[in-house]
Design an enzyme around this catalytic site. Sequence first.
Site, PDB file in Angstrom:
ATOM      1  N   HIS A  79      -2.592   7.423  -7.028  1.00 32.74           N
ATOM      2  CA  HIS A  79      -2.832   7.997  -5.781  1.00 32.74           C
ATOM      3  C   HIS A  79      -2.996   9.411  -5.545  1.00 32.74           C
ATOM      4  O   HIS A  79      -2.310   9.978  -4.473  1.00 32.74           O
ATOM      5  CB  HIS A  79      -1.557   7.242  -4.616  1.00 32.74           C
ATOM      6  CG  HIS A  79      -1.226   6.093  -4.367  1.00 32.74           C
ATOM      7  ND1 HIS A  79      -1.115   5.095  -5.541  1.00 32.74           N
ATOM      8  CD2 HIS A  79      -1.417   5.280  -3.517  1.00 32.74           C
ATOM      9  CE1 HIS A  79      -1.126   3.667  -5.223  1.00 32.74           C
ATOM     10  NE2 HIS A  79      -1.417   3.847  -3.866  1.00 32.74           N
ATOM     11  N   HIS A 122      -3.963  -3.906   3.849  1.00 27.21           N
ATOM     12  CA  HIS A 122      -3.374  -2.823   4.766  1.00 27.21           C
ATOM     13  C   HIS A 122      -4.418  -1.651   4.854  1.00 27.21           C
ATOM     14  O   HIS A 122      -5.614  -1.584   4.019  1.00 27.21           O
ATOM     15  CB  HIS A 122      -2.298  -2.529   4.139  1.00 27.21           C
ATOM     16  CG  HIS A 122      -2.150  -1.750   2.807  1.00 27.21           C
ATOM     17  ND1 HIS A 122      -2.532  -2.020   1.642  1.00 27.21           N
ATOM     18  CD2 HIS A 122      -1.781  -0.482   2.356  1.00 27.21           C
ATOM     19  CE1 HIS A 122      -2.402  -1.605   0.674  1.00 27.21           C
ATOM     20  NE2 HIS A 122      -2.009  -0.514   0.854  1.00 27.21           N
ATOM     21  N   HIS A 132       2.991  -1.998  -3.740  1.00 27.17           N
ATOM     22  CA  HIS A 132       3.898  -0.845  -3.938  1.00 27.17           C
ATOM     23  C   HIS A 132       3.490  -0.052  -2.689  1.00 27.17           C
ATOM     24  O   HIS A 132       2.488   0.082  -1.845  1.00 27.17           O
ATOM     25  CB  HIS A 132       3.280   0.000  -5.099  1.00 27.17           C
ATOM     26  CG  HIS A 132       1.838   0.243  -4.763  1.00 27.17           C
ATOM     27  ND1 HIS A 132       0.779  -0.141  -5.781  1.00 27.17           N
ATOM     28  CD2 HIS A 132       1.052   1.060  -4.078  1.00 27.17           C
ATOM     29  CE1 HIS A 132      -0.298   0.200  -5.314  1.00 27.17           C
ATOM     30  NE2 HIS A 132      -0.221   1.073  -4.323  1.00 27.17           N
ATOM     31  N   GLU A 137      -6.724  -2.565  -3.019  1.00 25.14           N
ATOM     32  CA  GLU A 137      -5.919  -2.615  -4.058  1.00 25.14           C
ATOM     33  C   GLU A 137      -5.739  -3.884  -4.896  1.00 25.14           C
ATOM     34  O   GLU A 137      -5.112  -4.057  -5.875  1.00 25.14           O
ATOM     35  CB  GLU A 137      -4.646  -1.827  -3.911  1.00 25.14           C
ATOM     36  CG  GLU A 137      -4.808  -0.471  -3.305  1.00 25.14           C
ATOM     37  CD  GLU A 137      -3.357   0.172  -3.099  1.00 25.14           C
ATOM     38  OE1 GLU A 137      -3.299   1.349  -2.842  1.00 25.14           O
ATOM     39  OE2 GLU A 137      -2.382  -0.558  -2.897  1.00 25.14           O
TER      40      GLU A 137
HETATM   41 FE    FE Z   1      -1.320   1.969  -2.758  1.00 26.28          FE
END
Ligand code: FE
Lengths: 114, 114, 281, 281
Positions: free
Chosen positions: D59, D192, D12, D239
């Site tokens: 988030h 990431h 996402h 994540e």
């Molecule tokens: Fe995220």
Amino acid sequence: MTQPTRQIEGTTPFDGDMARKGYALNKMCFSFNSADNRAAFKNDEEAYMTQYGLTEPQKAAIRSRQVLDLIAAGGNAYYLAKFAGIFGLDMQDIGAQQTGMTKDEFKAKLKAYA
Amino acid sequence: MTQPTRQIEGTTPFDGDMARKGYALNKMCFSFNSADNRAAFKNDEEAYMTQYGLTEPQKAAIRSRQVLDLIAAGGNAYYLAKFAGIFGLDMQDIGAQQTGMTKDEFKAKLKAYA
Amino acid sequence: MAQLIGGLATSHIPAIGNAIHKGLQNAPYWAPFFAGYPPVQQWLGAQKPDVVVMFYNDHGLNFFLDKMPTFAVGAAAQYNNADEGWGIPTLPPFKGEVDLSWQIINTLVGQDFDIVTCQDMLVDHACTLPLKLFWPEGEAPVTIVPININTVQFPLPSAKRVYALGKAVGEAIAAWDSSKKVVVCASGGLSHQLDGERAGFINKAFDLQFMDSLVSNPEWATQFSTLDLVEKTGTQGVELLMWLAMRAALSTAGPSVKEVHRNYHIPISNTATGLMAFEVA
Amino acid sequence: MAQLIGGLATSHIPAIGNAIHKGLQNAPYWAPFFAGYPPVQQWLGAQKPDVVVMFYNDHGLNFFLDKMPTFAVGAAAQYNNADEGWGIPTLPPFKGEVDLSWQIINTLVGQDFDIVTCQDMLVDHACTLPLKLFWPEGEAPVTIVPININTVQFPLPSAKRVYALGKAVGEAIAAWDSSKKVVVCASGGLSHQLDGERAGFINKAFDLQFMDSLVSNPEWATQFSTLDLVEKTGTQGVELLMWLAMRAALSTAGPSVKEVHRNYHIPISNTATGLMAFEVA
Ligand SMILES: [Fe+3]
Ligand SMILES: [Fe+3]
């Protein structure tokens, strides 16, 4: 609910079913932590209940001030205590009301456990 | 903190020490979920920072727009992203800034992983 | 390393705050309750703990059903008391022991406890009244780490799970790199029920057995399910989970405990009130 | 009893929502990403699940550091999306599957998971985007149970703990007294890092090994500590815990899984994007 149902006399555990049913009612009672909100409720009970999205049975229970009705409508003891406080009711007033006793009778019942 | 410290190059895990240090800064950034709050910040940054109780290093980091400084001041990536959004910066702008690259260089670096 | 020197447990009731505020400690209704505390106050005066880790249950002040935690650990530098709906005067803020908070948080998550961490947290009468009862003069000379255990919405954590939590907290305290003296405290119970046709239910026999069990057989109550506890102690009697967590923490600090003092009085408001103090032996 | 028919996993990124809003699916930058989804859309069109249990990480929309849960389970009748700070258009509300929420909550607490229950819960792009990617036309024809796993503040739950959570969720679904078809979905990863001098870090070799492991050796990644995962996958690469929870749930539904489809594309924004779909075999 797949939880086994076990009955405890005169007792309604506040489980998921109750939590769902009582959400709006309990949210309103939670708001009574604030003196401003208590004043707003006292000033216009109906408008305040509508603002919190209470169901019709919840509104009727609030109007009636009957704790057993409030519990049946999904009320949770910890939040309902804040509603009772608005009217200066203490836990023994509430206990007496729920058990159909006078306050003195209820106090005597408590003392008898000693 | 009794946690063993383990260094990961160019990386500051947001642990309890950071969470303590950064609380006011992150709370301000969390407030930027609201468009009204973003507008209030843009309208008077200093007053807004003071309202949220930012420390002097946090205020300086906000003024500088330097993400590495914001992290050093306790900022958390998930909340800082909302601050960056106010200035229309995307994640590659931010990545470029932190790595001392141009945005094109940073994009090339990412692509090279493919 | 920090030293876990003992444990305390007491009932809490909003009316107690009112009685303190009005100076009713010696009134006939209140005297048998307040008379329990001076021996514990003296013990604390001699022991001089620096930190209290407080197991308590929020009563709808800081937590609502939108985000209802099973276990929540405070990590704030300061904890404010606030109006819980009755306009009772609030107590001054309490100072947090933030290093110990994170020590506990890291230990708990490391042991697979899925806690909520709270860097901002209002504390209600359940957290504040014990401190006022134990240190009646001025502000309590301690910093605190409040640990909230859900008693509001079922499913509650089981007595077994709460005991395990308490043990992990005890281990965290023992491993804390500090020269401070720590006591663990439980706030809640004993048997009482505020709601339903069974309102006013009290179970003295169970309470006394439970208090006895904490001395030498502390896991005794972990045999009971949540509904067992409701049946035996009332809908709010389940607050005795706090006592279990406190005692479990002590179990990590030494082979046994010495009972310093206890009191048991029926009733205050609708509650069978209990008080215990333990020293690590 | 309900049937857990399969599992989905996708990255996402807020920018994806923007791209959908602007209709950029076929633009050169976006095409290799969006091209991954039609096979999964077709599979879902054939399977017609009724419910999605969504493992995702908030988030900073619904949770802040004042009450930061390790695991939070939604129990709302409706979940609203909202502005996360960038003013990206929000998606319409999603309907909750409240019976399954409580089934999961009761099962998890019964198995000593100390969850937060949320009867009111805003859901961010991590919960909403997968549904939009899998059902691009109109509103997704499913109800949802969102389960949030903390990736914001350390200590995070370990990969092992998350795997155990996923298994328990799978068991809860299997024991749900309903004729509905359920899929579990993971939203997050893959490698990431947004913050620090190492921003832009990606680890393709690890991501591919991780995706492979999910097919036949799903516990492989549970060997890694949180800091191991940060080192290998970046600060936000953790994540991938969502993928582990999803796959663990599937492990309870049958002896093995069949991979329906996968895609892997570098980069979208700063992220190595992954997509997988599994069928219970
Ligand atoms: Fe995220
Ligand atoms: Fe209480």
